[in-house]
Write an enzyme that holds these catalytic residues in place. Structure first.
Site, PDB file in Angstrom:
ATOM      1  N   ARG A  16      -1.551  -3.607   0.466  1.00  0.00           N
ATOM      2  CA  ARG A  16      -1.960  -2.194  -0.435  1.00  0.00           C
ATOM      3  C   ARG A  16      -1.090  -2.262  -1.756  1.00  0.00           C
ATOM      4  O   ARG A  16      -0.111  -3.074  -1.598  1.00  0.00           O
ATOM      5  CB  ARG A  16      -1.433  -0.804   0.217  1.00  0.00           C
ATOM      6  CG  ARG A  16      -2.161  -0.598   1.535  1.00  0.00           C
ATOM      7  CD  ARG A  16      -1.852   0.802   1.956  1.00  0.00           C
ATOM      8  NE  ARG A  16      -2.735   0.966   3.378  1.00  0.00           N
ATOM      9  CZ  ARG A  16      -3.798   1.300   3.496  1.00  0.00           C
ATOM     10  NH1 ARG A  16      -4.431   1.624   2.393  1.00  0.00           N
ATOM     11  NH2 ARG A  16      -4.324   1.527   4.736  1.00  0.00           N
ATOM     12  N   ASP A  59       6.105  -6.847  10.875  1.00  0.00           N
ATOM     13  CA  ASP A  59       6.828  -5.843  10.634  1.00  0.00           C
ATOM     14  C   ASP A  59       8.232  -6.258  10.006  1.00  0.00           C
ATOM     15  O   ASP A  59       8.917  -7.043  10.883  1.00  0.00           O
ATOM     16  CB  ASP A  59       6.920  -5.218  12.029  1.00  0.00           C
ATOM     17  CG  ASP A  59       8.237  -3.845  11.795  1.00  0.00           C
ATOM     18  OD1 ASP A  59       8.953  -3.797  10.552  1.00  0.00           O
ATOM     19  OD2 ASP A  59       8.323  -2.998  12.675  1.00  0.00           O
ATOM     20  N   VAL A  60       8.367  -6.239   8.889  1.00  0.00           N
ATOM     21  CA  VAL A  60       9.537  -6.948   8.342  1.00  0.00           C
ATOM     22  C   VAL A  60      10.903  -6.584   8.787  1.00  0.00           C
ATOM     23  O   VAL A  60      11.906  -7.345   8.597  1.00  0.00           O
ATOM     24  CB  VAL A  60       9.765  -6.655   6.645  1.00  0.00           C
ATOM     25  CG1 VAL A  60       8.302  -7.219   6.106  1.00  0.00           C
ATOM     26  CG2 VAL A  60       9.900  -5.333   6.465  1.00  0.00           C
ATOM     27  N   TYR A 150      16.140   5.702   0.410  1.00  0.00           N
ATOM     28  CA  TYR A 150      15.202   4.803  -0.230  1.00  0.00           C
ATOM     29  C   TYR A 150      16.368   4.353  -1.268  1.00  0.00           C
ATOM     30  O   TYR A 150      16.150   3.164  -1.676  1.00  0.00           O
ATOM     31  CB  TYR A 150      14.308   5.682  -0.506  1.00  0.00           C
ATOM     32  CG  TYR A 150      13.239   4.863  -1.641  1.00  0.00           C
ATOM     33  CD1 TYR A 150      12.432   4.291  -0.894  1.00  0.00           C
ATOM     34  CD2 TYR A 150      13.107   5.063  -2.896  1.00  0.00           C
ATOM     35  CE1 TYR A 150      11.564   3.492  -1.832  1.00  0.00           C
ATOM     36  CE2 TYR A 150      12.227   4.546  -3.760  1.00  0.00           C
ATOM     37  CZ  TYR A 150      11.524   3.652  -3.343  1.00  0.00           C
ATOM     38  OH  TYR A 150      10.528   2.979  -4.065  1.00  0.00           O
ATOM     39  N   LYS A 154      17.175   0.349  -2.270  1.00  0.00           N
ATOM     40  CA  LYS A 154      16.712  -0.193  -3.447  1.00  0.00           C
ATOM     41  C   LYS A 154      17.951  -0.693  -4.233  1.00  0.00           C
ATOM     42  O   LYS A 154      17.778  -1.649  -5.052  1.00  0.00           O
ATOM     43  CB  LYS A 154      15.956   0.745  -4.103  1.00  0.00           C
ATOM     44  CG  LYS A 154      14.551   1.253  -3.445  1.00  0.00           C
ATOM     45  CD  LYS A 154      13.570  -0.038  -3.189  1.00  0.00           C
ATOM     46  CE  LYS A 154      12.313   0.012  -2.451  1.00  0.00           C
ATOM     47  NZ  LYS A 154      11.603  -1.061  -2.488  1.00  0.00           N
ATOM     48  N   ILE A 182       4.251   3.810 -10.589  1.00  0.00           N
ATOM     49  CA  ILE A 182       3.130   3.021 -10.530  1.00  0.00           C
ATOM     50  C   ILE A 182       2.071   3.703  -9.696  1.00  0.00           C
ATOM     51  O   ILE A 182       2.565   4.092  -8.347  1.00  0.00           O
ATOM     52  CB  ILE A 182       3.457   1.552  -9.964  1.00  0.00           C
ATOM     53  CG1 ILE A 182       4.907   1.024 -10.525  1.00  0.00           C
ATOM     54  CG2 ILE A 182       2.189   0.632 -10.045  1.00  0.00           C
ATOM     55  CD1 ILE A 182       4.508   0.705 -11.961  1.00  0.00           C
ATOM     56  N   THR A 184      -0.158   3.936  -7.066  1.00  0.00           N
ATOM     57  CA  THR A 184      -0.500   3.127  -5.799  1.00  0.00           C
ATOM     58  C   THR A 184      -0.899   4.355  -4.751  1.00  0.00           C
ATOM     59  O   THR A 184      -0.664   5.404  -5.036  1.00  0.00           O
ATOM     60  CB  THR A 184       0.331   2.279  -5.181  1.00  0.00           C
ATOM     61  OG1 THR A 184       1.582   3.272  -4.862  1.00  0.00           O
ATOM     62  CG2 THR A 184       0.902   1.252  -6.164  1.00  0.00           C
TER      63      THR A 184
HETATM   64  N1  LIG Z   1       4.214   3.206  -6.607  1.00  0.00           N
HETATM   65  C1  LIG Z   1       5.392   3.198  -7.040  1.00  0.00           C
HETATM   66  O1  LIG Z   1       5.435   4.265  -7.912  1.00  0.00           O
HETATM   67  C2  LIG Z   1       6.782   2.529  -6.980  1.00  0.00           C
HETATM   68  C3  LIG Z   1       7.670   2.670  -7.679  1.00  0.00           C
HETATM   69  C4  LIG Z   1       8.998   1.921  -7.885  1.00  0.00           C
HETATM   70  C5  LIG Z   1       9.058   0.893  -6.825  1.00  0.00           C
HETATM   71  N2  LIG Z   1       7.971   0.870  -5.914  1.00  0.00           N
HETATM   72  C6  LIG Z   1       8.086  -0.189  -4.815  1.00  0.00           C
HETATM   73  O2  LIG Z   1       6.956  -0.972  -4.771  1.00  0.00           O
HETATM   74  C7  LIG Z   1       6.686  -1.575  -3.471  1.00  0.00           C
HETATM   75  C8  LIG Z   1       5.306  -1.304  -3.239  1.00  0.00           C
HETATM   76  O3  LIG Z   1       4.926  -0.084  -3.336  1.00  0.00           O
HETATM   77  P1  LIG Z   1       3.483   0.585  -3.253  1.00  0.00           P
HETATM   78  O4  LIG Z   1       3.479   1.911  -4.244  1.00  0.00           O
HETATM   79  O5  LIG Z   1       2.587  -0.725  -3.600  1.00  0.00           O
HETATM   80  O6  LIG Z   1       3.391   0.955  -1.690  1.00  0.00           O
HETATM   81  P2  LIG Z   1       1.989   1.092  -0.777  1.00  0.00           P
HETATM   82  O7  LIG Z   1       2.359   2.331   0.239  1.00  0.00           O
HETATM   83  O8  LIG Z   1       0.610   1.154  -1.573  1.00  0.00           O
HETATM   84  O9  LIG Z   1       2.048  -0.132  -0.042  1.00  0.00           O
HETATM   85  C9  LIG Z   1       3.155  -0.581   0.873  1.00  0.00           C
HETATM   86  C10 LIG Z   1       2.855  -1.688   1.889  1.00  0.00           C
HETATM   87  O10 LIG Z   1       4.082  -1.651   2.670  1.00  0.00           O
HETATM   88  C11 LIG Z   1       3.552  -1.702   3.977  1.00  0.00           C
HETATM   89  N3  LIG Z   1       4.452  -1.991   4.826  1.00  0.00           N
HETATM   90  C12 LIG Z   1       5.273  -0.614   5.311  1.00  0.00           C
HETATM   91  N4  LIG Z   1       6.100  -0.768   6.078  1.00  0.00           N
HETATM   92  C13 LIG Z   1       5.966  -2.081   6.451  1.00  0.00           C
HETATM   93  C14 LIG Z   1       6.789  -3.044   7.472  1.00  0.00           C
HETATM   94  N5  LIG Z   1       7.762  -2.437   8.262  1.00  0.00           N
HETATM   95  N6  LIG Z   1       6.742  -4.203   7.405  1.00  0.00           N
HETATM   96  C15 LIG Z   1       5.460  -4.792   6.657  1.00  0.00           C
HETATM   97  N7  LIG Z   1       4.782  -3.928   5.840  1.00  0.00           N
HETATM   98  C16 LIG Z   1       5.063  -2.633   5.651  1.00  0.00           C
HETATM   99  C17 LIG Z   1       2.395  -0.912   4.343  1.00  0.00           C
HETATM  100  O11 LIG Z   1       1.516  -1.045   5.344  1.00  0.00           O
HETATM  101  C18 LIG Z   1       1.721  -1.129   2.907  1.00  0.00           C
HETATM  102  O12 LIG Z   1       0.550  -2.057   2.931  1.00  0.00           O
HETATM  103  C19 LIG Z   1       7.836  -0.798  -2.521  1.00  0.00           C
HETATM  104  O13 LIG Z   1       8.894  -1.527  -2.277  1.00  0.00           O
HETATM  105  C20 LIG Z   1       8.098   0.362  -3.348  1.00  0.00           C
HETATM  106  O14 LIG Z   1       9.427   1.176  -3.070  1.00  0.00           O
HETATM  107  C21 LIG Z   1       6.956   1.605  -5.886  1.00  0.00           C
END
Ligand SMILES: NC(=O)c1ccc[n+]([C@@H]2O[C@H](COP(=O)([O-])OP(=O)(O)OC[C@H]3O[C@@H](n4cnc5c(N)ncnc54)[C@H](O)[C@@H]3O)[C@@H](O)[C@H]2O)c1
Length: 246
Positions: A16, A59-60, A150, A154, A182, A184
């Site tokens: 995702r 699962d990481v 969180y 990070k 971002i 999402t």
């Molecule tokens: N979206 C934002 O605004 C934003 C801002 C800052 C940082 N981030 C970072 O960007 C990254 C992606 O975020 P996103 O918004 O695309 O999230 P998202 O929720 O769209 O996608 C996250 C994905 O991680 C997977 N996931 C969750 N736990 C897991 C596990 N234990 N093992 C494997 N996969 C797992 C989920 O199934 C999902 O597909 C994250 O690290 C998040 O902290 C996002």
């Protein structure tokens, strides 16, 4: 562009959002990509839509899952050039209300997952003179209520990335991207007013797209970033340099 022709990448959380955009971006530049995620339905959907991408249940936070992933990668591709640590878990609440289980789970996925991935694949990455890219967050540097684990995870990712750069250079480069807001699925629970508030808090005046973070990840993973290691690249539309004067 074919910056990743003949290369193999693993993207955790690739089913995702930013992870899926990164899978598409790396594949569009020639990489074979493994979508490593716990969400099988979404992960398979991404992998099926991208030639040379495969889904792997992972699962990481699980060392065994990483061992299984290594077997799959080596059987299928015989090498690993790029590892993107993007998967995350968020359980909100102030520190006094986040129980030890929730605390540990977030640290295990967000920070521990990148450690385990590095540990698992460092031999292949060294051999390939490859790259590690961690996905951190602006929360690493700014306090926002309700996200202690969180934010700590990070921030830890930035420290870990610097450490890995020193430890595994010159063969392996390690860098991080630091995304701001971002758009999402992570924003599904945030209403229009909340999204507008976040957009106004950037210099760009909008939320970013997953593709914009994927472009930065691909850059750091590519040979174009050959003298960049131990660094972090902020991709936040100026969120972290904006301060309202009111
Ligand atoms: N979206 C934002 O605004 C934003 C801002 C800052 C940082 N981030 C970072 O960007 C990254 C992606 O975020 P996103 O918004 O695309 O999230 P998202 O929720 O769209 O996608 C996250 C994905 O991680 C997977 N996931 C969750 N736990 C897991 C596990 N234990 N093992 C494997 N996969 C797992 C989920 O199934 C999902 O597909 C994250 O690290 C998040 O902290 C996002």
């Amino acid at each position: 562009m074919t910056r990743f022709a003949g290369r193999t990448a693993v993207v955790t959380g690739g089913a995702r959002g930013i992870g899926a955009a990164t899978v598409r971006r790396l594949a569009s530049e020639g990489a074979s990509v493994v979508v490593a995620d716990i969400d099988e339905a979404a992960g398979r959907q991404v992998a099926d839509s991208v030639p040379e991408a495969v889904y792997a249940a992972c699962d990481v936070a699980s060392p065994q899952a990483w061992n299984d992933l290594r077997t799959l990668v080596l059987d299928r591709f015989g090498r690993l050039d790029v590892l993107v640590g993007n998967a995350y878990l968020l359980r909100q609440g102030p520190a006094d209300q986040v129980g030890p289980d929730d605390w540990n789970a977030q640290l295990a996925v967000n920070l521990g997952g990148f450690y385990l991935g590095t540990r698992t694949f460092i031999g292949e990455l060294r051999q390939a003179r490859g790259a590690l890219v961690a996905v951190s967050s602006v929360h690493a540097g700014f306090g926002l209520p309700g996200r202690p684990a969180y934010a700590a995870s990070k921030g830890g990712l930035l420290s870990l990335t610097r450490q890995l750069a020193v430890e595994y250079g010159p063969e392996v480069r390690a860098n991080a991207v630091v995304p701001g807001p971002i758009l999402t699925g992570a924003w599904d629970g945030i209403d229009e007013a909340g999204r507008e508030r976040s957009a106004r808090a950037t210099a760009a005046g909008r939320l970013g797209s997953p593709d914009e973070v994927a472009a930065a990840i691909a850059f750091l993973a590519s040979g174009e970033a050959s003298f960049i290691t131990g660094a972090s690249l902020t991709v936040d539309g100026g969120w972290s340099v904006t301060k309202d004067s009111d």
